[in-house]
Scaffold this motif. Structure first.
Motif, PDB file in Angstrom:
ATOM      1  N   ARG A  39      60.065 -18.248  11.541  1.00  0.00           N
ATOM      2  CA  ARG A  39      58.784 -18.116  10.835  1.00  0.00           C
ATOM      3  C   ARG A  39      58.748 -16.827  10.033  1.00  0.00           C
ATOM      4  O   ARG A  39      58.349 -16.817   8.875  1.00  0.00           O
ATOM      5  CB  ARG A  39      57.618 -18.128  11.835  1.00  0.00           C
ATOM      6  CG  ARG A  39      57.246 -19.487  12.317  1.00  0.00           C
ATOM      7  CD  ARG A  39      55.939 -19.485  13.082  1.00  0.00           C
ATOM      8  NE  ARG A  39      56.100 -18.967  14.443  1.00  0.00           N
ATOM      9  CZ  ARG A  39      55.513 -17.878  14.907  1.00  0.00           C
ATOM     10  NH1 ARG A  39      54.704 -17.177  14.159  1.00  0.00           N
ATOM     11  NH2 ARG A  39      55.714 -17.487  16.150  1.00  0.00           N
ATOM     12  N   TRP A  40      59.160 -15.717  10.658  1.00  0.00           N
ATOM     13  CA  TRP A  40      59.115 -14.427   9.968  1.00  0.00           C
ATOM     14  C   TRP A  40      60.169 -14.335   8.868  1.00  0.00           C
ATOM     15  O   TRP A  40      59.943 -13.693   7.843  1.00  0.00           O
ATOM     16  CB  TRP A  40      59.230 -13.281  10.966  1.00  0.00           C
ATOM     17  CG  TRP A  40      57.922 -13.069  11.651  1.00  0.00           C
ATOM     18  CD1 TRP A  40      57.594 -13.419  12.925  1.00  0.00           C
ATOM     19  CD2 TRP A  40      56.736 -12.509  11.077  1.00  0.00           C
ATOM     20  NE1 TRP A  40      56.281 -13.099  13.183  1.00  0.00           N
ATOM     21  CE2 TRP A  40      55.732 -12.538  12.069  1.00  0.00           C
ATOM     22  CE3 TRP A  40      56.420 -11.990   9.828  1.00  0.00           C
ATOM     23  CZ2 TRP A  40      54.446 -12.057  11.844  1.00  0.00           C
ATOM     24  CZ3 TRP A  40      55.139 -11.513   9.602  1.00  0.00           C
ATOM     25  CH2 TRP A  40      54.168 -11.552  10.601  1.00  0.00           C
ATOM     26  N   CYS A  44      59.298 -13.499   5.037  1.00  0.00           N
ATOM     27  CA  CYS A  44      59.994 -12.472   4.241  1.00  0.00           C
ATOM     28  C   CYS A  44      60.589 -13.065   2.965  1.00  0.00           C
ATOM     29  O   CYS A  44      60.558 -12.425   1.910  1.00  0.00           O
ATOM     30  CB  CYS A  44      61.078 -11.806   5.078  1.00  0.00           C
ATOM     31  SG  CYS A  44      60.417 -10.731   6.367  1.00  0.00           S
ATOM     32  N   ILE A  45      61.111 -14.278   3.061  1.00  0.00           N
ATOM     33  CA  ILE A  45      61.638 -14.950   1.863  1.00  0.00           C
ATOM     34  C   ILE A  45      60.513 -15.186   0.864  1.00  0.00           C
ATOM     35  O   ILE A  45      60.691 -14.970  -0.348  1.00  0.00           O
ATOM     36  CB  ILE A  45      62.357 -16.262   2.235  1.00  0.00           C
ATOM     37  CG1 ILE A  45      63.668 -15.948   2.971  1.00  0.00           C
ATOM     38  CG2 ILE A  45      62.617 -17.126   1.009  1.00  0.00           C
ATOM     39  CD1 ILE A  45      64.342 -17.154   3.592  1.00  0.00           C
ATOM     40  N   LEU A  46      59.351 -15.626   1.342  1.00  0.00           N
ATOM     41  CA  LEU A  46      58.201 -15.813   0.444  1.00  0.00           C
ATOM     42  C   LEU A  46      57.813 -14.499  -0.217  1.00  0.00           C
ATOM     43  O   LEU A  46      57.502 -14.466  -1.420  1.00  0.00           O
ATOM     44  CB  LEU A  46      57.007 -16.364   1.225  1.00  0.00           C
ATOM     45  CG  LEU A  46      57.047 -17.819   1.647  1.00  0.00           C
ATOM     46  CD1 LEU A  46      55.855 -18.143   2.549  1.00  0.00           C
ATOM     47  CD2 LEU A  46      57.054 -18.726   0.437  1.00  0.00           C
ATOM     48  N   PHE A  51      57.824 -10.898  -5.029  1.00  0.00           N
ATOM     49  CA  PHE A  51      58.185  -9.679  -5.747  1.00  0.00           C
ATOM     50  C   PHE A  51      59.101  -9.974  -6.932  1.00  0.00           C
ATOM     51  O   PHE A  51      58.993  -9.334  -7.981  1.00  0.00           O
ATOM     52  CB  PHE A  51      58.822  -8.656  -4.805  1.00  0.00           C
ATOM     53  CG  PHE A  51      57.822  -7.951  -3.951  1.00  0.00           C
ATOM     54  CD1 PHE A  51      56.694  -7.357  -4.500  1.00  0.00           C
ATOM     55  CD2 PHE A  51      57.992  -7.888  -2.576  1.00  0.00           C
ATOM     56  CE1 PHE A  51      55.750  -6.715  -3.711  1.00  0.00           C
ATOM     57  CE2 PHE A  51      57.067  -7.239  -1.782  1.00  0.00           C
ATOM     58  CZ  PHE A  51      55.948  -6.651  -2.345  1.00  0.00           C
ATOM     59  N   VAL A  52      59.992 -10.950  -6.791  1.00  0.00           N
ATOM     60  CA  VAL A  52      60.841 -11.359  -7.915  1.00  0.00           C
ATOM     61  C   VAL A  52      59.966 -11.924  -9.031  1.00  0.00           C
ATOM     62  O   VAL A  52      60.166 -11.611 -10.214  1.00  0.00           O
ATOM     63  CB  VAL A  52      61.906 -12.388  -7.458  1.00  0.00           C
ATOM     64  CG1 VAL A  52      62.566 -13.075  -8.639  1.00  0.00           C
ATOM     65  CG2 VAL A  52      62.942 -11.714  -6.571  1.00  0.00           C
ATOM     66  N   TYR A 119      50.648 -16.379  10.116  1.00  0.00           N
ATOM     67  CA  TYR A 119      49.989 -17.429   9.342  1.00  0.00           C
ATOM     68  C   TYR A 119      49.137 -16.835   8.218  1.00  0.00           C
ATOM     69  O   TYR A 119      49.208 -17.282   7.069  1.00  0.00           O
ATOM     70  CB  TYR A 119      49.141 -18.305  10.272  1.00  0.00           C
ATOM     71  CG  TYR A 119      48.532 -19.509   9.609  1.00  0.00           C
ATOM     72  CD1 TYR A 119      49.341 -20.488   9.050  1.00  0.00           C
ATOM     73  CD2 TYR A 119      47.160 -19.669   9.534  1.00  0.00           C
ATOM     74  CE1 TYR A 119      48.792 -21.597   8.439  1.00  0.00           C
ATOM     75  CE2 TYR A 119      46.598 -20.781   8.921  1.00  0.00           C
ATOM     76  CZ  TYR A 119      47.424 -21.741   8.379  1.00  0.00           C
ATOM     77  OH  TYR A 119      46.873 -22.833   7.759  1.00  0.00           O
ATOM     78  N   SER A 120      48.367 -15.795   8.539  1.00  0.00           N
ATOM     79  CA  SER A 120      47.522 -15.161   7.528  1.00  0.00           C
ATOM     80  C   SER A 120      48.363 -14.475   6.461  1.00  0.00           C
ATOM     81  O   SER A 120      48.041 -14.541   5.263  1.00  0.00           O
ATOM     82  CB  SER A 120      46.588 -14.142   8.182  1.00  0.00           C
ATOM     83  OG  SER A 120      45.725 -14.769   9.087  1.00  0.00           O
ATOM     84  N   ALA A 121      49.443 -13.813   6.866  1.00  0.00           N
ATOM     85  CA  ALA A 121      50.318 -13.148   5.901  1.00  0.00           C
ATOM     86  C   ALA A 121      50.980 -14.170   4.976  1.00  0.00           C
ATOM     87  O   ALA A 121      51.029 -13.974   3.750  1.00  0.00           O
ATOM     88  CB  ALA A 121      51.373 -12.320   6.620  1.00  0.00           C
TER      89      ALA A 121
END
Length: 192
Positions: A39-40, A44-46, A51-52, A119-121
């Motif tokens: 999940r994390w 991080c990929i999202l 940022f890209v 989930y919120s992040a």
């Protein structure tokens, strides 16, 4: 349903579609719950993709600043105990954290649980990414000032949180109760 019932009492096609999508969404969340690592990594990929997108589009710095402040807010809630000892009038009210080695183990209860934090992040990152496709959110600002504000805000907030953790002697990460080993089994039978 009988043919004589009014049509208005039957659920609409849109309601059925919404309900089906909600069920699929909840099912996916239920399956993802025990897998905190993947999940994390996905979160991080999202964030990297966001940022890209911002770097490639050269804009949406206000959206990025708002996302950063929101994620910082979530992180602080994640690090804070559910019942803040600073807000208790009497320290004996409510659950307390163990202060000695021989006290009973009490796990750290967070104000914001890990799953809700993730989930919120993740939702915030997806919403911020969607905002980068609308020019109305691309407010012109001098972005180095926003970066400086965010660094100052992050430093002050984390300094205050660390002082709180030291003052009330808690560590927001617990890995469960300590497990004690008995004597090793050598396989030999001792006769008496």
């Amino acid at each position: 349903m009988s043919d004589t019932e009014p049509i208005a009492s039957q659920p609409s096609v849109l309601y059925k579609a919404y309900r089906r999508i909600s069920e699929l969404h909840q099912n996916a969340l239920d399956k993802a719950t025990p897998h905190s690592g993947p999940r994390w990594v996905t979160c991080c990929i999202l964030l990297v993709l966001y940022f890209v997108r911002v770097y490639w589009a050269q804009g949406w710095y206000i959206v990025t600043y708002a996302l950063g402040i929101y994620l910082l807010n979530l992180f602080i809630a994640f690090l804070t105990p559910q019942i803040d000892p600073a807000l208790l009038e009497d320290p004996d009210d409510g659950p307390s954290l163990p202060t000695k080695a021989n006290e009973e183990f009490k796990p750290f209860m967070r104000r914001l649980p890990e799953f809700k934090f993730w989930y919120s992040a993740s939702k915030a990152i997806v919403i911020a990414t969607i905002c980068t496709f609308f020019e109305v959110f691309n407010v012109p600002v001098f972005w180095p000032i926003l970066v400086m504000y965010f660094i100052i805000l992050f430093t002050i907030t984390m300094k205050r949180q660390i002082r709180h953790m030291i003052k009330y002697r808690y560590l927001p990460f617990s890995y469960g109760k300590a497990k004690y080993k008995g004597k090793e089994d050598t396989g030999k039978v001792v006769s008496s």
